[in-house]
Design an enzyme around this catalytic site. Structure first.
Site, PDB file in Angstrom:
ATOM      1  N   CYS A  41       5.499  34.195   7.952  1.00 33.17           N
ATOM      2  CA  CYS A  41       6.277  35.192   8.901  1.00 33.17           C
ATOM      3  C   CYS A  41       7.029  34.018   9.971  1.00 33.17           C
ATOM      4  O   CYS A  41       6.399  34.134  11.050  1.00 33.17           O
ATOM      5  CB  CYS A  41       5.287  36.206   9.596  1.00 33.17           C
ATOM      6  SG  CYS A  41       6.373  37.010  10.502  1.00 33.17           S
ATOM      7  N   GLU A  90       0.789  -1.322   0.135  1.00 30.74           N
ATOM      8  CA  GLU A  90       0.067   0.114   0.031  1.00 30.74           C
ATOM      9  C   GLU A  90       0.662   1.000   0.028  1.00 30.74           C
ATOM     10  O   GLU A  90       0.868   2.108   1.018  1.00 30.74           O
ATOM     11  CB  GLU A  90      -1.021   0.093   1.031  1.00 30.74           C
ATOM     12  CG  GLU A  90      -0.350  -0.073   2.576  1.00 30.74           C
ATOM     13  CD  GLU A  90      -1.115  -0.128   3.770  1.00 30.74           C
ATOM     14  OE1 GLU A  90      -2.338  -0.409   3.595  1.00 30.74           O
ATOM     15  OE2 GLU A  90      -0.380   0.291   4.927  1.00 30.74           O
ATOM     16  N   PRO A  91       1.601   1.324  -1.153  1.00 30.96           N
ATOM     17  CA  PRO A  91       2.442   2.728  -1.086  1.00 30.96           C
ATOM     18  C   PRO A  91       1.623   3.973  -1.351  1.00 30.96           C
ATOM     19  O   PRO A  91       0.325   3.627  -1.795  1.00 30.96           O
ATOM     20  CB  PRO A  91       3.354   2.513  -2.233  1.00 30.96           C
ATOM     21  CG  PRO A  91       2.933   1.334  -2.981  1.00 30.96           C
ATOM     22  CD  PRO A  91       1.818   0.688  -2.373  1.00 30.96           C
ATOM     23  N   GLY A  92       1.922   5.085  -1.128  1.00 32.30           N
ATOM     24  CA  GLY A  92       1.374   6.388  -1.346  1.00 32.30           C
ATOM     25  C   GLY A  92       2.517   7.067  -2.317  1.00 32.30           C
ATOM     26  O   GLY A  92       1.983   7.495  -3.281  1.00 32.30           O
TER      27      GLY A  92
HETATM   28  N1  LLP Z   1       0.482   2.859   4.919  1.00 29.75           N
HETATM   29  C1  LLP Z   1       0.323   3.326   6.156  1.00 29.75           C
HETATM   30  C2  LLP Z   1      -0.195   2.410   7.368  1.00 29.75           C
HETATM   31  C3  LLP Z   1       1.010   4.489   6.428  1.00 29.75           C
HETATM   32  O1  LLP Z   1       1.054   5.082   7.876  1.00 29.75           O
HETATM   33  C4  LLP Z   1       1.678   5.070   5.469  1.00 29.75           C
HETATM   34  C5  LLP Z   1       2.207   6.426   5.471  1.00 29.75           C
HETATM   35  C6  LLP Z   1       1.618   4.739   3.987  1.00 29.75           C
HETATM   36  C7  LLP Z   1       1.061   3.240   3.881  1.00 29.75           C
HETATM   37  C8  LLP Z   1       2.116   5.100   2.733  1.00 29.75           C
HETATM   38  O2  LLP Z   1       3.558   5.531   3.019  1.00 29.75           O
HETATM   39  P1  LLP Z   1       4.352   5.751   1.705  1.00 29.75           P
HETATM   40  O3  LLP Z   1       4.371   4.813   0.614  1.00 29.75           O
HETATM   41  O4  LLP Z   1       3.747   6.962   0.943  1.00 29.75           O
HETATM   42  O5  LLP Z   1       5.644   6.303   1.951  1.00 29.75           O
HETATM   43  N2  LLP Z   1       4.293  13.100   5.533  1.00 29.75           N
HETATM   44  C9  LLP Z   1       5.633  12.259   5.216  1.00 29.75           C
HETATM   45  C10 LLP Z   1       5.179  10.738   5.230  1.00 29.75           C
HETATM   46  C11 LLP Z   1       4.331  10.176   6.167  1.00 29.75           C
HETATM   47  C12 LLP Z   1       3.853   8.771   5.825  1.00 29.75           C
HETATM   48  C13 LLP Z   1       3.160   8.211   6.831  1.00 29.75           C
HETATM   49  N3  LLP Z   1       2.485   6.917   6.554  1.00 29.75           N
HETATM   50  C14 LLP Z   1       6.443  12.701   4.556  1.00 29.75           C
HETATM   51  O6  LLP Z   1       5.890  13.721   3.674  1.00 29.75           O
HETATM   52  O7  LLP Z   1       7.388  12.377   3.995  1.00 29.75           O
END
Ligand code: LLP
Length: 413
Positions: A334, A264-266
């Site tokens: 600011c 489950e990547p984002g």
């Molecule tokens: N699954 C779970 C349960 C998560 O908590 C997260 C991200 C993902 C999947 C997806 O992770 P990804 O594939 O995107 O790395 N704001 C931070 C990233 C926080 C991600 C937290 N959890 C940044 O800008 O780097």
């Protein structure tokens, strides 16, 4: 200079011209390519991909990814509600709770989404619910990774997941209530440095899975990194698949029919597809630092200030000229910490130049705020057919203030 680079620069400049700055711009073709880069892997294995919408939940972006056969991973009730607008089958929505309330749990059960529960007390509440039948549990695999300590979720002391020592209690609890744990999940962190770390965590999960008599799927989380710096290694999805596939093939032999694996990547899907475009408003020499002041800042892209994150910055008006000036790119908030990029060698900048802050498609707009009561940027999609679509207009400054007062219910101004 490659011809496609020239085209990309021209399209970005055209978007800035047409829609103004600050502006988030996303490239549809790149998102689709990132989708294909995952769906083409893991041949012959029941591997499914979900999109962690927290990275970028613009509905038009979600739609592009869904059209590539990818489901949604959510981490709040609000994200569940949003995802539910995209499907007639809520069972395709995976909801990883994090300190969920009873009200949220009841609603999620009524809706029929897949609940992924990360604490024993929440698990007990779930099993006590008359309509609950089965769920997934989030395990803390005691292997963490990530681009920053704040996004390492698999560390044994992180707030996430049920620790390995309590798994037996979770299984017994399910038995006691006559309900089933049908899935197990772990997410070790965001911006994983080494594929080997994820594979090590996967092996831990496969081992632990033996404790669960009713298992139907395992979700190994996301965390695939983005090469933000020129020196960063690109995550080689084909290599990852090559390393992980034999492990999964071996595991699958002992599983029932219909067993499934999930990732489950984002960030993976959207980061590199996004740019934050901003216009140079101030050029200022302090004693040793030359600042390029912009019309965006930490309120639109929080990553540099929260995680010391690096984003490439390109001056689109002079991108192919010699980079012989040292600039620090500052925002219009600011706070002295409001710096988007430190000490960058760039071609000489002029007032009004358009800068592209690169790889800003993930955790940019979703983390943006109206701090200093600033308006949010608009979002634009560069479509595969060559057209541009405004996918979220910005409120003007006066609309932003009006909207704020209205929401406060303050009608005296
Ligand atoms: N699954 C779970 C349960 C998560 O908590 C997260 C991200 C993902 C999947 C997806 O992770 P990804 O594939 O995107 O790395 N704001 C931070 C990233 C926080 C991600 C937290 N959890 C940044 O800008 O780097």
């Amino acid at each position: 200079m490659a011809n496609n680079e020239k085209v990309a620069v021209a399209r970005l400049l055209e978007a800035a011209d047409k829609f103004g700055t600050p502006l988030y711009v996303y490239n549809e073709a790149k998102i689709e390519a990132q989708c294909r880069r995952v769906t083409e892997q893991f041949h012959g294995l029941p591997v499914n991909w979900l999109y962690a919408i927290k990275a970028n939940d613009n509905p038009f972006i979600m739609e592009i990814i869904q059209n590539q056969g990818i489901g949604f991973d959510t981490v709040s009730y609000e994200e569940v509600l949003l995802s539910n607008k995209f499907t007639t089958d809520p069972a395709r929505i995976f909801y990883t709770e994090n300190s969920m309330s009873d009200v949220e749990m009841d609603a999620a059960i009524d809706m029929g989404v897949v609940l992924n529960i990360g604490s024993l007390n929440r698990l007990e509440r779930f099993f006590q619910h008359p309509k609950s039948t089965e769920c997934c549990i989030r395990i803390n695999p005691a292997i963490g990774d990530g681009h920053h300590a704040r996004v390492n979720t698999g560390d044994p002391e992180s707030k996430f997941g049920i620790r390995i020592g309590l798994i037996e209690d979770a299984v017994k609890m399910a038995e006691k209530y006559g309900k089933k744990i049908t899935g197990i999940h772990a997410h070790i962190g965001s911006g994983i440095k080494e594929p080997e770390n994820l594979i090590a965590a996967m092996k831990v999960m496969l081992e632990l899975s033996q404790e669960f008599p009713h298992l139907e799927y395992i979700n190994f989380g996301g965390g695939m990194p983005t090469p933000y710096r020129d020196s960063d290694q690109t995550w080689d999805m084909a290599r990852f698949s090559e390393l992980a596939s034999p492990v999964l093939h071996r595991d699958l032999e002992k599983r029932p029919d219909d067993f499934q694996y999930f990732f489950e990547p984002g960030r993976w899907f959207v980061a590199e597809a996004g740019y934050l475009l901003t216009r140079v408003q101030t050029i200022k020499d302090q004693v040793e630092t030359t600042y390029l002041g912009t019309d965006t800042g930490m309120h639109h892209l929080m990553r540099p200030i929260i995680y010391d994150s690096y984003h490439r910055v390109v001056n689109l008006n002079s991108y192919n000229e010699a980079a012989d000036q040292l600039y620090t790119i500052s925002g219009n908030i600011c706070e002295s910490g409001d710096i988007l990029a430190f000490d960058r060698m760039m071609p000489e900048a002029k007032m009004g130049d358009i800068l592209a802050i690169c790889d800003a498609g993930a955790y940019g707009m979703t983390m943006a705020s109206q701090y200093n009561r600033r308006a949010l940027p608009a979002e634009v999609l560069l479509k595969t057919d060559g057209s541009m679509k405004l996918i979220r207009p910005a409120l003007s400054p006066s609309e932003t203030v009006r909207d704020f007062l209205d929401r406060c219910g303050y009608d005296k101004a």
